[in-house]
Enzyme design. Sequence first.
Site, PDB file in Angstrom:
ATOM      1  N   GLU A 180     -10.555   6.528   4.357  1.00 11.91           N
ATOM      2  CA  GLU A 180      -9.413   6.327   5.117  1.00 11.91           C
ATOM      3  C   GLU A 180      -9.422   6.834   6.780  1.00 11.91           C
ATOM      4  O   GLU A 180     -10.666   7.593   7.161  1.00 11.91           O
ATOM      5  CB  GLU A 180      -8.319   6.794   4.582  1.00 11.91           C
ATOM      6  CG  GLU A 180      -8.332   5.863   3.716  1.00 11.91           C
ATOM      7  CD  GLU A 180      -6.865   5.916   2.710  1.00 11.91           C
ATOM      8  OE1 GLU A 180      -5.815   5.686   3.370  1.00 11.91           O
ATOM      9  OE2 GLU A 180      -6.388   5.822   1.694  1.00 11.91           O
ATOM     10  N   ASP A 210       1.120  -1.387  -0.026  1.00  9.60           N
ATOM     11  CA  ASP A 210       0.028  -0.015   0.072  1.00  9.60           C
ATOM     12  C   ASP A 210       1.156   1.431  -0.379  1.00  9.60           C
ATOM     13  O   ASP A 210       1.929   1.350   0.405  1.00  9.60           O
ATOM     14  CB  ASP A 210      -0.566  -0.015   1.148  1.00  9.60           C
ATOM     15  CG  ASP A 210      -2.004   1.342   0.820  1.00  9.60           C
ATOM     16  OD1 ASP A 210      -2.169   1.740  -0.014  1.00  9.60           O
ATOM     17  OD2 ASP A 210      -3.349   0.493   1.689  1.00  9.60           O
TER      18      ASP A 210
HETATM   19  C1  BGC Z   1      -5.504   3.081   0.360  1.00 13.75           C
HETATM   20  C2  BGC Z   1      -5.871   2.258  -0.577  1.00 13.75           C
HETATM   21  C3  BGC Z   1      -5.288   3.092  -2.044  1.00 13.75           C
HETATM   22  C4  BGC Z   1      -4.176   3.308  -2.118  1.00 13.75           C
HETATM   23  C5  BGC Z   1      -3.709   4.337  -3.620  1.00 13.75           C
HETATM   24  C6  BGC Z   1      -4.035   3.680   0.170  1.00 13.75           C
HETATM   25  O1  BGC Z   1      -3.860   4.697   1.089  1.00 13.75           O
HETATM   26  O2  BGC Z   1      -5.052   2.486   1.304  1.00 13.75           O
HETATM   27  O3  BGC Z   1      -6.763   1.326  -0.348  1.00 13.75           O
HETATM   28  O4  BGC Z   1      -5.441   1.380  -2.977  1.00 13.75           O
HETATM   29  O5  BGC Z   1      -3.125   4.682  -1.420  1.00 13.75           O
HETATM   30  O6  BGC Z   1      -4.380   5.561  -3.817  1.00 13.75           O
HETATM   31  C1  BGC Z   2      -3.271   9.918  -1.543  1.00 14.03           C
HETATM   32  C2  BGC Z   2      -3.994   8.058  -1.350  1.00 14.03           C
HETATM   33  C3  BGC Z   2      -3.110   8.067  -0.680  1.00 14.03           C
HETATM   34  C4  BGC Z   2      -3.101   8.536   0.226  1.00 14.03           C
HETATM   35  C5  BGC Z   2      -2.635   7.642   1.171  1.00 14.03           C
HETATM   36  C6  BGC Z   2      -3.323  10.705  -0.659  1.00 14.03           C
HETATM   37  O1  BGC Z   2      -2.135  11.877  -0.660  1.00 14.03           O
HETATM   38  O2  BGC Z   2      -4.213  10.814  -3.171  1.00 14.03           O
HETATM   39  O3  BGC Z   2      -4.429   7.645  -2.797  1.00 14.03           O
HETATM   40  O4  BGC Z   2      -3.887   6.413  -0.106  1.00 14.03           O
HETATM   41  O5  BGC Z   2      -2.295   9.929   0.543  1.00 14.03           O
HETATM   42  O6  BGC Z   2      -1.898   8.744   3.225  1.00 14.03           O
END
Ligand code: BGC
Ligand code: BGC
Length: 718
Positions: free
Chosen positions: A497, A304
Site C-alpha cells: 500500500e 475498505d
Molecule cells: C486494503 C484492501 C484490503 C483491506 C483488508 C485495506 O487497507 O486497501 O485492499 O482488502 O485493507 O485487509
Molecule cells: C491491516 C491491513 C490493512 C491496513 C490498513 C493493517 O493493520 O493489517 O489489512 O489493510 O492496516 O491500514
Amino acid sequence: MKKTFAAIQITILLAMLSLPSKLFAQSTNTVYLDPKQPVEARVKDLLSRMTLDEKIGQMTQVDKDAVINNKSDIVKYFMGSILSGGDSDIGDNKTVTWANLYDSLQSYALQTRLKIPIIYGIDAVHGNNNIYGATIFPHNIGMGCTRDTSLVKEEGRVTSEELAATGINWTFAPCIAVVRNERWGRTYEGFGESTDLVSEFGAAEIEGFQGDTLSGHMSILACAKHYLGDGGTFNGIDQGNTVDDEATIRKLFLPPYISAIKAGVGSVMASYSSINGQKMHGSKYWLTDVLKDELGFKGFIVSDWSAIDQLGSNFEDDVDKSINAGIDMVMLPMKYKEFYKAMNVLVSTGKIPMSRIDDAVSRILTIKFELGLFEKHFADRSLIDSVGSFSHRQVARQCVRESLVLLKRKDGVLPIPKENTRILVAGDHADNVGYQCGGWTITWQGKGGNLTPGTTILQGMFAAAPNDKIVYSENGDFSNTKADYSVVVIGEKPYAEGRGDASDLNLSKSDIDLIKKMKSYGNPVVVILISGRPMILEPILHFSDAIIAAWLPGTEGEGISDVLFGDYAPKGRLSHSWLKSMSQLPINVGDSVYHPLFPYGYGITTFNNSTKGSAPVILSAIVKKDGKHIELTFNKPMSDISLNGEDFKLNKNGLPIKEMIEPYIKKDDNTTIILSVSKGFADNDTVSVSYNSGKVKAADGGLLEHFEGFKIYNWVSN
Ligand code: BGC
Ligand code: BGC
C-alpha cells in the site's frame, strides 16, 4: 452443574423425540432454512423475520482481533462478517489452526436467534498468503505478463481450495486496478496498465475463485477491488485523487468491472481514493447509480478498512454518507459498538431509510445462500492436505516461469549450460523467500527471510543444475572470480500500500555497485530483478549481458531456474511500459509521446541467437569513468576491419561535437566498440551517439543500420 446418569438419559430421550418434528419444521415451515427453496424466497423469508438490530449485524464486518477475546459479542451484535487484515495470524499460523479459529467464530454466529452464518473475508491476493505453508503465487503484475488467462484462473482455483481448507469463504481479490503510474505502492497488485488486459485477467481469476457455482465445495467468494479509479490517482499517490473527465474515467477504469460482473463476481470493494475530489465511499453516483443500477451489479459492496472514517465530520456522519451512497457492508474493523449505535440513530431519525437497509441485507444474504453457508457451517478438513501441496506448487511454478520477461540478451548468453559450468551468484534477493514474495505475505508489509516454506532462486538453481559449480556470496566476494557466468539477483524490499509509494524508482546504489563489481570479474552477467514494478535500468544496462524481470514471483523459485537453464523458453511480455527516467511517469501504451526503455508488450521469447548476417543491434552505451572513452555494446561480435570514426557522430548537451573519434574493438569483448575522444566529457554532460554510414559490420557480415540519438549513460559522475 453435574447431571446424573438418569438426567442424561432423559435429555437424550427428549432430544430424540423432538428431532423428527424439528427436521419436519425446518424443511416445510422455515423457508429460509430449506435448501430446496429458491434463493430469492429464502432471502425474503429470512428478511421478514429479522429485527433492525439483526439487520445492522449483517452489515457489520469486524476484524477477528476485535472479537477474539470476547466472542460473545458476535452473538450480542448479530455480527454478519469477520475479516482478517494483512497482519492477521493465529498461533502457529498453520491451516488447521485457522480452521479451528474459523469454526469457533462460526459456532458463535450459529448461536444467534436466526443462526445466520458469518461470511469470513481475507486478502488471499497471491495464494492464501496469510497462512503458513500455503502456495504463494506471483503477484498480479507478473501474472499479467504471462498473457495466459487460463493460468490466472488456475491460480484462483488453487487459492480457493487452500482457502476453503481453513473454512474462510471470501477473498478480497482480485485487485482489478488499471495501474497508470508506477510510483504507486500497489502497482504490483494490479495485472497491468491496459484496461483490456486487466478486464480479461480479473474475470478469469474470479471464475477460478468462484468455480462453476458459488456453492461448490471449494468455491469462495471473490471481491473485485478497489472501485473505482484506484490505479489512476494523481502522481500514483495511494488513496489519492483520480482527476479526469468522466468519459476518460469510464473508458479506462470501468470495463474491468463490467467484465467482473459478467463473470459473476459476488462482491466489490470500494476504493479509498477519490474521483475528481469526491471520495468513492461517499459517492452515490458511482456506487449506486453506476455500479448497481447502470451495470446491474447484484452482489454487495463492502467498504475498505476504516475507509468510511475519512468521509464525514463524525462517525455518525461517516455511516450516514457511506450507507446512503450504497455501501452494504462496513469493514469497521473495530468500531462495531459505535456502528450499531449510529445505525440505530440514523434509522430512527429517518436519515437512512429502511429500504436501503433491506436492500443491503438482501444482497448480503443472497450471497450467503448462494455460497451454501447455511448448509455447510464448518471448515472442510479434507482439504487441509492440499495446502502447499506439490501439485499446487507446480501450478505456481508454471506461473513464475511464464511471468518472467527477458528484457535483454546478448547472443549466446542464455540459457546457462547444466554441465561443467562455474556460476557465481550474488545479491541479497538470491536466497530469500520473503523478498521473492513481497508485501501481503504472512504479514501485511511482507518481510525478508524464511517466513514460509518455499524455494529460493538459489535453491532452484542448485536443484536444476547439480552438475554445475554454483557458488554464492551475497556481496559478490569470491576467492576465485573466474567463472563461466555471474547471476546477480537484486531488487526491491517488500512493502504494501502507501508505504510503497515511491518518488524514486532507481535501483539502490549498492545493487548498482554490486552489478559493476560482478561485471569487472569478466564473466557474462545475468541480472534478475525482483520488484513490484519496472525500475530504472540505465545505470546497469551496460554492465549486464542479460536482464530478466522476475516481478514478485512468490514461493516457487524453481520457476526461475526453469528458464535460466533452458528447460523452458522465456515467455513473458510486459504488462507495463518500462520507464527510462522518473520524469517520464506516467508513461502508458497509447500515449501520444511514447519513448519507453521497453514498450508495453515487449519481451524476448526465444533463446535463439540472431541470424547470421542480420544487422547488429546496439544494446547499451556508456561514457567511461575517464570521460574519454565511449563503449557501444552490440548483441553480437563486431568486425574491426570495417570501423571508421567518421561514421559515428557524438552529441554533447544537444550539440554535435567536432573532435576526432577513434574507434576500435574492445580487447576482451568483441561485442563492444570503443570510441576514443581527445577532449572528452564532464560528469554532468548529456551524451548521445548516432550512426550514419553503412560500412560498419558485425563479424558475421551483418551491416549496422543507421541509428539516431542513442542515449549514452555517463559514468563519469557515477
Ligand atoms: C486494503 C484492501 C484490503 C483491506 C483488508 C485495506 O487497507 O486497501 O485492499 O482488502 O485493507 O485487509
Ligand atoms: C491491516 C491491513 C490493512 C491496513 C490498513 C493493517 O493493520 O493489517 O489489512 O489493510 O492496516 O491500514
